[in-house]
Scaffold this active site. Structure first.
Site, PDB file in Angstrom:
ATOM      1  N   ASP A 166      -5.058 -49.326  42.174  1.00  0.00           N
ATOM      2  CA  ASP A 166      -6.112 -48.594  41.926  1.00  0.00           C
ATOM      3  C   ASP A 166      -6.885 -47.888  42.826  1.00  0.00           C
ATOM      4  OD1 ASP A 166      -8.595 -48.016  40.439  1.00  0.00           O
ATOM      5  OD2 ASP A 166      -7.976 -49.459  38.866  1.00  0.00           O
ATOM      6  N   ASN A 207      -9.200 -47.379  36.909  1.00  0.00           N
ATOM      7  CA  ASN A 207      -7.894 -46.719  36.425  1.00  0.00           C
ATOM      8  C   ASN A 207      -7.045 -47.718  35.725  1.00  0.00           C
ATOM      9  OD1 ASN A 207      -8.482 -44.073  37.542  1.00  0.00           O
ATOM     10  ND2 ASN A 207      -8.707 -45.000  39.387  1.00  0.00           N
ATOM     11  N   ASP A 208      -6.872 -48.763  36.255  1.00  0.00           N
ATOM     12  CA  ASP A 208      -6.010 -49.714  35.421  1.00  0.00           C
ATOM     13  C   ASP A 208      -6.404 -50.281  34.180  1.00  0.00           C
ATOM     14  OD1 ASP A 208      -3.944 -50.974  37.488  1.00  0.00           O
ATOM     15  OD2 ASP A 208      -5.546 -51.514  38.595  1.00  0.00           O
ATOM     16  N   ILE A 209      -7.653 -50.242  33.948  1.00  0.00           N
ATOM     17  CA  ILE A 209      -8.356 -50.524  32.617  1.00  0.00           C
ATOM     18  C   ILE A 209      -8.027 -49.216  31.744  1.00  0.00           C
ATOM     19  CG2 ILE A 209     -10.396 -50.800  31.092  1.00  0.00           C
ATOM     20  CD1 ILE A 209     -11.282 -52.742  33.520  1.00  0.00           C
TER      21      ILE A 209
END
Length: 390
Positions: free
Chosen positions: A139, A166-168
């Site tokens: 991220d 960004n991961d989520i």
């Protein structure tokens, strides 16, 4: 397999998940919350995300609810064969391992497509196909690459966002892709075929930065970081108040500015002809904020919040994440609920931020222990392989 009806929209959809950390598990959690049966395949000893220290300690609990845990060693022939058999019973496969690993194991999209043409295959990566696709990403890597750290921190001091945004977000787009692919596969006149979905961190972050990219194209000027930005509004800032507390206050219209002046007993500012319009106030914003700050620093936080609320002005306390565990709105709206954990205790977890027909998709089962459902799921494989006459 749990055959109890949930009444949720993805009931009957079966998902096998080969994921860890945040991005892939988020996608699986969304599908599970919406009613899919999500089977998380963990290696012997369990997903290492379960035991992360520091800021990673909450990853597993946050993104793995409503799933079943099956332990398989896909590095062995037996484990790999069982994994393929399980994949054959599923509608969707999720993975977020480093580029090339699933292909090396024979579990890549191309290898599985011929054998399981209805399978929807979701890859969560750092980058979509292109010059960067073989790079490993985190991220924080893509936040630097896509301008988010530049926009967040002061000039010369890039700062990552304080969450795995960004991961989520990547998991969300993976789930959106699954929903679209299921619709395309199963609708009347649809393809009847699965497809590969790809979601990536870098492209997520570029979408987050897109408004600033447009700003540059429209003005020809490089957007300044947020701490150095020229605000569109004269009062749109965080102020120190009594007791060392902090409070954000916004006044985005002439009427709101007049109301704020009334709330804090500053009629001199409201009646100043040189502060009559927002444009005039923006032109002298630093001096205006200083004057407001001199008054606000003596105001009691709770009393001020009550007055701003009654006046209909936008405001917000600066809240730490730990304080959200007792947030009255989050609790009353049904967004924070108890979940049993793998350790037998209870944690408060945040649900998906949506209502469907007035219903909040919630927690249906405790967080699974390592391999808790291995016997159940593998038994269903054995039953599926028996002749119909048995």
């Amino acid at each position: 397999m749990n055959t109890a009806s949930t009444g949720l929209p993805l009931e009957g959809v079966r998902v096998v998940e080969f994921t860890h950390m945040v991005m892939g598990p988020t996608c699986g959690m969304i599908l599970a919350d919406l009613g899919a049966e999500v089977i998380k395949v963990e290696p012997p000893g369990g997903d290492k995300t379960r035991n992360l220290p520091g800021l990673g300690i909450g990853f597993f609990r946050s993104f793995n609810r409503n799933k079943k845990s099956v332990v398989l060693d896909i590095q062995t022939e037996e484990g790999l064969a069982t994994a393929k058999e399980l994949i054959g019973q599923c509608d969707v496969l999720l993975e977020n391992f480093r580029p090339g690993l699933m292909d090396k194991l024979g579990l890549g999209s191309e290898a599985l497509r011929e054998q399981f043409p209805r399978l929807i295959y979701v890859s969560h990566k750092g980058f979509l196909p292109g010059p960067y696709e073989s790079r490993l990403a985190l991220d924080e890597v893509v936040q630097n690459m896509a301008g988010l750290t530049y926009m967040t921190g002061p000039v010369g001091r890039p700062l990552r966002a304080g969450s795995s945004v960004n991961d989520i977000m990547g998991g969300m787009f993976g789930a959106i892709g699954v929903l679209a692919a299921l619709r395309e596969r199963d609708r009347q006149g649809g393809t009847g075929q699965g497809q590969e979905i790809q979601s990536a961190l870098f492209e997520n972050c570029c979408l987050l930065a897109s408004q600033h990219m447009q700003q540059f194209q429209m003005t020809g000027e490089v957007p300044p970081p947020f701490p150095s930005r020229v605000s569109a509004w004269s009062v749109y800032d965080t102020f120190d108040v009594a007791g060392g507390e902090q409070l954000f206050i916004g006044a985005v219209s002439d009427k709101q500015f007049a109301t704020l002046c009334e709330v804090i007993a500053r009629p001199d500012l409201a009646n100043d002809p040189e502060l009559a319009t927002n444009a005039q106030r923006v032109a002298v914003r630093p001096a205006l904020l200083q004057k407001l700050g001199e008054t606000l620093q003596h105001q009691d936080l709770e009393t001020l919040c009550a007055s701003l609320q009654a006046a209909g002005l936008p405001y917000a306390k600066v809240v730490r994440p730990d304080e959200l565990v007792n947030d009255e709105h989050l609790i009353a709206s049904g967004g924070l609920v108890p979940m049993g954990t793998e350790n037998g205790d209870t944690a408060q977890v945040v649900l998906l931020p949506l209502l469907m027909g007035g219903r909040r998709p919630g927690v249906r089962s405790p967080l699974p222990a390592i391999g808790e459902h291995t016997e159940e799921v593998l038994a269903s494989l054995a039953k599926a392989s028996l002749p119909a006459s048995v």
